[in-house]
Every structure is written in structure tokens, then in C-alpha cells.
Design an enzyme around this catalytic site. Structure first.
Site, mmCIF file in Angstrom:
data_model
loop_
_atom_site.group_PDB
_atom_site.id
_atom_site.type_symbol
_atom_site.label_atom_id
_atom_site.label_comp_id
_atom_site.label_asym_id
_atom_site.label_seq_id
_atom_site.Cartn_x
_atom_site.Cartn_y
_atom_site.Cartn_z
ATOM 1 N N HIS A 1 45.032 -20.644 11.308
ATOM 2 C CA HIS A 1 45.434 -20.007 9.949
ATOM 3 C C HIS A 1 46.788 -19.345 10.031
ATOM 4 C CE1 HIS A 1 44.216 -17.005 6.821
ATOM 5 N NE2 HIS A 1 45.354 -16.640 6.705
ATOM 6 N N HIS B 1 50.382 -19.699 7.314
ATOM 7 C CA HIS B 1 50.988 -20.064 6.027
ATOM 8 C C HIS B 1 52.401 -20.866 6.151
ATOM 9 C CE1 HIS B 1 48.372 -17.379 3.516
ATOM 10 N NE2 HIS B 1 48.070 -16.789 4.684
ATOM 11 N N GLN C 1 46.955 -17.631 -4.148
ATOM 12 C CA GLN C 1 47.644 -16.493 -3.479
ATOM 13 C C GLN C 1 47.410 -15.317 -4.719
ATOM 14 O OE1 GLN C 1 49.509 -15.064 -0.466
ATOM 15 N NE2 GLN C 1 48.485 -13.502 -1.490
ATOM 16 N N HIS D 1 40.451 -16.575 1.747
ATOM 17 C CA HIS D 1 41.250 -15.277 2.231
ATOM 18 C C HIS D 1 39.975 -13.930 1.618
ATOM 19 C CE1 HIS D 1 44.836 -17.103 3.259
ATOM 20 N NE2 HIS D 1 45.296 -15.965 3.491
ATOM 21 N N GLU E 1 40.562 -8.892 2.421
ATOM 22 C CA GLU E 1 41.655 -8.402 3.132
ATOM 23 C C GLU E 1 42.087 -7.100 2.776
ATOM 24 O OE1 GLU E 1 45.010 -11.105 3.323
ATOM 25 O OE2 GLU E 1 45.881 -10.095 5.127
ATOM 26 N N ASP F 1 48.589 -16.260 11.196
ATOM 27 C CA ASP F 1 48.836 -16.084 9.832
ATOM 28 C C ASP F 1 50.295 -16.225 9.387
ATOM 29 O OD1 ASP F 1 47.843 -15.294 7.432
ATOM 30 O OD2 ASP F 1 47.614 -13.340 7.853
ATOM 31 N N TRP G 1 54.943 -10.920 4.923
ATOM 32 C CA TRP G 1 53.894 -10.211 5.584
ATOM 33 C C TRP G 1 53.868 -9.791 6.824
ATOM 34 C CZ3 TRP G 1 53.423 -14.275 2.149
ATOM 35 C CH2 TRP G 1 53.012 -14.312 0.749
HETATM 36 N N1 17E Z 1 48.639 -13.824 1.715
HETATM 37 C C1 17E Z 1 47.695 -12.911 1.837
HETATM 38 O O1 17E Z 1 46.912 -12.822 0.850
HETATM 39 N N2 17E Z 1 47.478 -12.520 3.025
HETATM 40 C C2 17E Z 1 47.923 -12.787 4.171
HETATM 41 N N3 17E Z 1 47.719 -12.155 5.133
HETATM 42 C C3 17E Z 1 49.268 -13.582 3.872
HETATM 43 C C4 17E Z 1 49.575 -13.985 2.826
HETATM 44 C C5 17E Z 1 49.768 -13.618 5.258
HETATM 45 FE FE FE2 Z 2 46.432 -15.481 5.624
#
Ligand code: 17E
Ligand code: FE2
Length: 412
Positions: free
Chosen positions: A55, A57, A150, A208, A211, A307, A313
């Protein structure tokens, strides 16, 4: 070629690996070199199947501070910072950053990467470039691309169409972000849509999922139910699931039944979610990492991802997986001897399951000669001493090489 004296996966005895035409032809003790065969003797070092970054980006990597820094350290400010950087994307910019990131990762023993790529971009710039890079790098790095919305599927203009366009362009997996959608209804609908697309185009799913520190964020149950009902099952991954940290135990006990029935995979990102979560707490502050220990004990597949690498982030990251495992073991309190010595599985075999790599992954006769050699005798020492990757072999070719680090202490 004969590669000698390796402790394969913490074995107590050394073995030799004979590589012929890029494949592992034979594994055995004290293999005798054939006439004219090239020999490389590691004199007793650990060999593992290559590390897998399950995982990351790649499209956002190496952009921290451009144009602004994430001051609060929250996920949501990160998304705002990235939206500003996203406006500045060009194909060349993506190519240059991703190439640098992949080289760093290769030097740290990574050969497989699942990258999320933001597709809430009307031009799909990063997606177009990553599709090309996936092909260009395929001999040295296996790249899986998740079309990742996103800023939401239903909460972003044209979100559904952008996601489907990315799928048609050649994504390997469909993403979603239920906790970022405007409403709970949108969150459910977004998950239904992502699973429908995966069925229609025969793709994997990686969401995702939840989170956030909100114990009421329950995308996971919807995702697991759809995975079960559609038959996608272990082709589905729930990434992050940090809300699960905050769920009450009675709810988790009920949820666990569905999770097990669904066969879905989990990816935890312990470095980044230790940094991003708990930011609205005073004291005590929640860790916000999902229940890795309990999921693992229940027989559910969990892998670890980094990540981010130096982006809105997460302001650190050098491309290696060691710190990810190190942090994961601490934050999940998995520090027993067996926990530690076996913890490479989170970035090897478990991650291979997440990526649906199949039997072709692993140091076995008949497989491609893909493996790494580390400057330690076993994983415990490797983790503890942050051992260098001495060699990363891909179809028998040495794609990266490292020297042992050396320090002299000048007292008796
Ligand atoms: N975008 C997101 O929604 N969550 C993350 N942890 C990262 C990007 C890195
Ligand atoms: Fe992520």
C-alpha cells in the site's frame, strides 16, 4: 549460476540455490558447481522472498511542502494540501518522482508494489503516466495500480465516470473512500459501485476504508458483505480500517464473523496511521491502528504498507519496509519472540496474498529466481540491526546490490 550459503527464511541450515534461465532450478545443501558455472558465496546470510509494498501512493510521493506543508498532521489537511499540488501535476513530474521512489524501494529489497493513484482529477494525469511506468518497469518491479478516488466517488464532480474511465485505461484494482463521502448513504453507494465495477471488469478491489477515528464509520461491514455476496472475496482488500481501533468490542465480535466469511484481506499502515490518527483527541490519545493482532489470531490475512514517502500525509520515508514492520510490532504490541522472528510475513507472504500473486511468489523450485539477501542470519537480527539488502535478484539478475554497513568503535 549457483548462489551459496543462504539461510532461507530463518532456516537453521544454509542452502544453495541454482538459477537456470531466470528460474530456481534447485535448492539444496552443498550443491556442487557445474563446469563453468558462476558461483556467488554469501557465507551464511538470510534470504527472503522479495519485499512487497502492499500500500503506497506513488503519485503523491516526494511532494511534501509543495506548495504547502500539512501543519495539523491530519488526513483531511493532507487531502487539502494534495488538492493544491494536484493542480500542478504534469506527466514529467509524475514520471520523475515515481522513478526516484521506485529506485529507492528497489535498493531496499522491494520488487512488488501496489500503488493507489488519485483519479479525482479530470485529466487523469497521474493515472496515464503510472500505466506507462507499470509497463516500463515490469522486468524489475511488479506494479499494481488501484484507481483511487481520493475526493470521493459520489461527492466529487463526475466521480463515477472518472473511476470507470481509469478502470478502462487499465487499472488493476478499484478503490473507494467511504469515510470521505458526504453522507452515509453515499458511502454505501460508493462501495456498491466499486464492487460492481470490479465484477464487471474482473478486477481486484482495495478500499481506503474507515480511515478516521469515528467509531460510527462502518464502511468495513458493507465492503465485507459485498465481497461475500459478489463472490469477490479474497480479491477484496480493506486498507487502513483505523475506525476499527475505536469500535466497541461487542460490535467487533459480531463483525469478525462476517470478516472471516468474506475472506477479505486487510492492509494496515502503522507508521502513517500512528502519525495521522488520534489528532482530535486530547489525552488519552488513541493510536488509531487497526486490530492487527486480533485479526491475525482469527486467521484473517493482514499485510503492512508504508502508505507514503515524503508527501502531504507523511513527512518522512526512505523507501524501505523495515521501519513499517518495526512500528507495526510496537504499536500493535506484538513483541513476543515468535511475533518478531516471523514478522517479515507482513511484508512478504501476507502481502503476496493481498496482491493475489499466487504460487509464483516465494523461494521454491520452479519459480522465477526472485529473492533478496540480507546482511543478517535471521529476520530477528535483520529487523533489530536494520540490515542492508546485499542483493536483490529478479529472474536471477542482480537488480540492486548493497555493501554491509561498517562502524569502528575505538575503545577496548
Ligand atoms: N490519502 C488518504 O486518503 N489516506 C492516506 N493515508 C493517504 C492518502 C496517504
Ligand atoms: Fe493510503
Amino acid at each position: 549460476m549457483l548462489i551459496k550459503n543462504l539461510y532461507i527464511e530463518n532456516s537453521e541450515h544454509t542452502s544453495d540455490i541454482r538459477v537456470t534461465d531466470g528460474k530456481i532450478e534447485k535448492i539444496g545443501e552443498d550443491l556442487i558447481p557445474l563446469d563453468g558455472e558462476q558461483v556467488c558465496d554469501y557465507a551464511g546470510k538470510l534470504a527472503l522472498a522479495p519485499f512487497i509494498e502492499s500500500h503506497i501512493h506513488l503519485d503523491t510521493c516526494l511532494t511534501a511542502g509543495e506548495p504547502v506543508w500539512n501543519m495539523s498532521g491530519t488526513l483531511f489537511e493532507g487531502i487539502e494540501c494534495w488538492a493544491k499540488r494536484k493542480d500542478m501535476l504534469t506527466r514529467q513530474d509524475v514520471r520523475s518522482r515515481v522513478s526516484r521512489a521506485l529506485r529507492r524501494m528497489a535498493g531496499k529489497g522491494v520488487q512488488y508494489v501496489r500503488t493507489h493513484v488519485d483519479v479525482t482529477d479530470p485529466d487523469l494525469t497521474a493515472m496515464r503516466e503510472l500505466i506507462e511506468l507499470r509497463e516500463e518497469y515490469k522486468d524489475v518491479m511488479t506494479i499494481q495500480i488501484v484507481a483511487f478516488p481520493q475526493e470521493g466517488i459520489l461527492s466529487f464532480p463526475n466521480g463515477k465516470a472518472l473511476l470507470e474511465a481509469s478502470v478502462k485505461m487499465g487499472a488493476d484494482a478499484v478503490g473507494a473512500i467511504p469515510h470521505f463521502e458526504f453522507t452515509r448513504e453515499y458511502s454505501v453507494e460508493s462501495l456498491n459501485y466499486a464492487c460492481e465495477l470490479a465484477v464487471k471488469y474482473d478486477l481486484l478491489v482495495d478500499v481506503h476504508c474507515d480511515e478516521i477515528d469515528d467509531e460510527a464509520s462502518r464502511g468495513l461491514e458493507t465492503l465485507a458483505a459485498r465481497a461475500l455476496e459478489t463472490g469477490l472475496k479474497n480479491r477484496v482488500t480493506a486498507s487502513h480500517t483505523t475506525a476499527m481501533h475505536s469500535y466497541n468490542n461487542a460490535y467487533v465480535a459480531r463483525l469478525m464473523r462476517l470478516i472471516k466469511m468474506s475472506g477479505i484481506n486487510f492492509v494496515s499502515n502503522p507508521l502513517v496511521n500512528t502519525h495521522l490518527q488520534g489528532r482530535m483527541d486530547t489525552y488519552p490519545k488513541r493510536r488509531g491502528v487497526t486490530r492487527v493482532k486480533e485479526l491475525t489470531q482469527a486467521g484473517v490475512n493482514v499485510s503492512f504498507g508504508h502508505d507514503d514517502m515524503f508527501d502531504p500525509w507523511y513527512p518522512l520515508g526512505a523507501g524501505g519496509m523495515r521501519d513499517v514492520v518495526f512500528m507495526g510490532l510496537h504499536v500493535c504490541q506484538m513483541m513476543g519472540y515468535e511475533d518478531i522472528i516471523n514478522s517479515y510475513r507482513f511484508i512478504c507472504q501476507n502481502a503476496a496474498k493481498t496482491l493475489n500473486l499466487g504460487d509464483g511468489y516465494g523461494i521454491r523450485e520452479g519459480n522465477d529466481a526472485n529473492f533478496i539477501v540480507l546482511d543478517a542470519k535471521n529476520w530477528y537480527d535483520c529487523l533489530n540491526n536494520d540490515a542492508v539488502v546485499l542483493g536483490s535478484y529478479r529472474k536471477g539478475k542482480l537488480i540492486s546490490r548493497g555493501e554491509p554497513s561498517k562502524t569502528e568503535v575505538n575503545f577496548a
